[in-house]
Motif scaffolding. Structure first.
Motif, PDB file in Angstrom:
ATOM      1  N   TRP A   1       3.087   3.786  -9.357  1.00 19.86           N
ATOM      2  CA  TRP A   1       1.978   4.679  -9.698  1.00 19.86           C
ATOM      3  C   TRP A   1       0.926   4.694  -8.591  1.00 19.86           C
ATOM      4  CZ3 TRP A   1      -2.518   3.835 -13.539  1.00 19.86           C
ATOM      5  CH2 TRP A   1      -3.080   5.067 -13.905  1.00 19.86           C
ATOM      6  N   ALA A   2       0.632   3.506  -8.030  1.00 19.79           N
ATOM      7  CA  ALA A   2      -0.344   3.425  -6.943  1.00 19.79           C
ATOM      8  C   ALA A   2       0.127   4.241  -5.741  1.00 19.79           C
ATOM      9  CB  ALA A   2      -0.557   1.965  -6.545  1.00 19.79           C
ATOM     10  N   ALA A   3       1.420   4.175  -5.433  1.00 21.41           N
ATOM     11  CA  ALA A   3       1.945   4.932  -4.294  1.00 21.41           C
ATOM     12  C   ALA A   3       1.929   6.429  -4.573  1.00 21.41           C
ATOM     13  CB  ALA A   3       3.357   4.467  -3.968  1.00 21.41           C
ATOM     14  N   LEU A   4       2.215   6.816  -5.814  1.00 25.20           N
ATOM     15  CA  LEU A   4       2.136   8.240  -6.155  1.00 25.20           C
ATOM     16  C   LEU A   4       0.715   8.764  -5.983  1.00 25.20           C
ATOM     17  CD1 LEU A   4       4.371   8.570  -9.364  1.00 25.20           C
ATOM     18  CD2 LEU A   4       4.843   9.492  -7.087  1.00 25.20           C
ATOM     19  N   LYS A   5      -0.259   7.955  -6.366  1.00 27.64           N
ATOM     20  CA  LYS A   5      -1.663   8.351  -6.224  1.00 27.64           C
ATOM     21  C   LYS A   5      -2.068   8.360  -4.751  1.00 27.64           C
ATOM     22  CE  LYS A   5      -6.056   9.009  -7.273  1.00 27.64           C
ATOM     23  NZ  LYS A   5      -6.524  10.351  -7.635  1.00 27.64           N
ATOM     24  N   GLY A   6      -1.680   7.301  -4.030  1.00 23.51           N
ATOM     25  CA  GLY A   6      -2.010   7.190  -2.613  1.00 23.51           C
ATOM     26  C   GLY A   6      -3.453   6.793  -2.386  1.00 23.51           C
ATOM     27  N   GLY A   7      -3.865   6.788  -1.140  1.00 19.56           N
ATOM     28  CA  GLY A   7      -5.240   6.446  -0.777  1.00 19.56           C
ATOM     29  C   GLY A   7      -5.626   5.040  -1.203  1.00 19.56           C
TER      30      GLY A   7
ATOM     31  N   PRO B   1      -3.055  -2.519  -7.502  1.00 21.50           N
ATOM     32  CA  PRO B   1      -2.403  -3.837  -7.553  1.00 21.50           C
ATOM     33  C   PRO B   1      -3.417  -4.986  -7.543  1.00 21.50           C
ATOM     34  CG  PRO B   1      -1.248  -2.415  -6.022  1.00 21.50           C
ATOM     35  CD  PRO B   1      -2.526  -1.703  -6.401  1.00 21.50           C
ATOM     36  N   LEU B   2      -4.471  -4.847  -6.745  1.00 24.47           N
ATOM     37  CA  LEU B   2      -5.497  -5.895  -6.693  1.00 24.47           C
ATOM     38  C   LEU B   2      -6.174  -6.055  -8.054  1.00 24.47           C
ATOM     39  CD1 LEU B   2      -7.007  -7.918  -4.920  1.00 24.47           C
ATOM     40  CD2 LEU B   2      -8.617  -6.095  -4.342  1.00 24.47           C
TER      41      LEU B   2
ATOM     42  N   ILE C   1       6.997  -4.140  -4.045  1.00 24.90           N
ATOM     43  CA  ILE C   1       8.318  -3.513  -4.144  1.00 24.90           C
ATOM     44  C   ILE C   1       8.174  -2.090  -4.684  1.00 24.90           C
ATOM     45  CG2 ILE C   1      10.493  -3.552  -5.449  1.00 24.90           C
ATOM     46  CD1 ILE C   1      10.431  -6.619  -5.138  1.00 24.90           C
ATOM     47  N   GLY C   2       7.336  -1.928  -5.704  1.00 23.05           N
ATOM     48  CA  GLY C   2       7.110  -0.592  -6.251  1.00 23.05           C
ATOM     49  C   GLY C   2       6.492   0.347  -5.229  1.00 23.05           C
ATOM     50  N   ILE C   3       5.501  -0.145  -4.509  1.00 21.56           N
ATOM     51  CA  ILE C   3       4.856   0.676  -3.481  1.00 21.56           C
ATOM     52  C   ILE C   3       5.853   1.041  -2.389  1.00 21.56           C
ATOM     53  CG2 ILE C   3       3.120   0.648  -1.638  1.00 21.56           C
ATOM     54  CD1 ILE C   3       1.408  -1.128  -3.554  1.00 21.56           C
TER      55      ILE C   3
END
Length: 197
Positions: free
Chosen positions: A58-64, A71-72, A162-164
């Protein structure tokens, strides 16, 4: 451009982790007072792995900023929840919250929900509190638990990574595959909720 071999290796790692069966994720089985035990714990249950990888997806889909902030937030609030569990501070609905996190985070990825980074931090933080609390309550009375929690935090961060890596490695051309992984995560949550998995 990410080499095809890197993409295949990332997908293989995700499939390997997803194939693991749940193994006493929240019942206090085994030692919980060493770094190694803490590191192994997120790999011991399908609920842990799917949620942590879903946060990364989800973080990678959002980006920035979401790539590092979400994750933090999960790791930080999870450690806070672990501390509350170790101190026996009650948190209601921990197990239902953990199951809900698997379904909800899977759906957030599957539907590619775009929300402000701060709202994502709040959602992820709520679910991280449940995960952390469950593990903090498993630490024996005679153990400090800090080594265990450090191991758990490192493994959690790696699963987020791994997800990112998977989402970024697949790129926008394969965005549907990333979303399909989110749908699979939600399906795992439903399966766990109904005792199918």
């Amino acid at each position: 451009m990410i080499p095809a071999s890197t993409k295949r290796a990332t997908l293989a790692a995700i499939l390997f982790l997803a194939a693991a069966m749940p193994a006493y994720a929240h019942v206090g089985v085994g030692t919980t007072s060493s770094f190694a035990a803490g590191f192994a714990h997120p790999l011991s249950g399908l609920d842990h792995m799917t949620v942590m990888i879903a946060v990364g997806l989800w973080a990678a889909l959002k980006g920035g900023k979401a790539i590092w902030a979400w994750p933090l937030a999960f790791v930080g609030v999870m450690l806070l929840g672990g501390g509350l569990g170790m101190l026996h501070v009650p948190v209601p609905f921990v197990e239902p919250g953990i199951l809900a996190s698997v379904v909800a985070l899977g759906l957030l990825v599957a539907l590619a929900i775009d929300m402000p980074v701060s709202a994502g931090v709040a959602v992820i933080g709520l679910f991280a509190l449940f995960h952390g609390h469950a593990h903090g309550t498993e630490v024996p009375e005679n153990a400090g638990g800090l080594d265990y929690m450090a191991g758990f935090a490192v493994a959690t961060a790696l699963l987020h990574g791994i997800g990112i890596a998977a989402a970024l490695g697949l790129g926008l051309r394969f965005r549907r595959l990333v979303r399909a992984a989110g749908a699979a995560c939600a399906a795992v949550g439903v399966g766990l909720a109904f005792g199918v998995l």
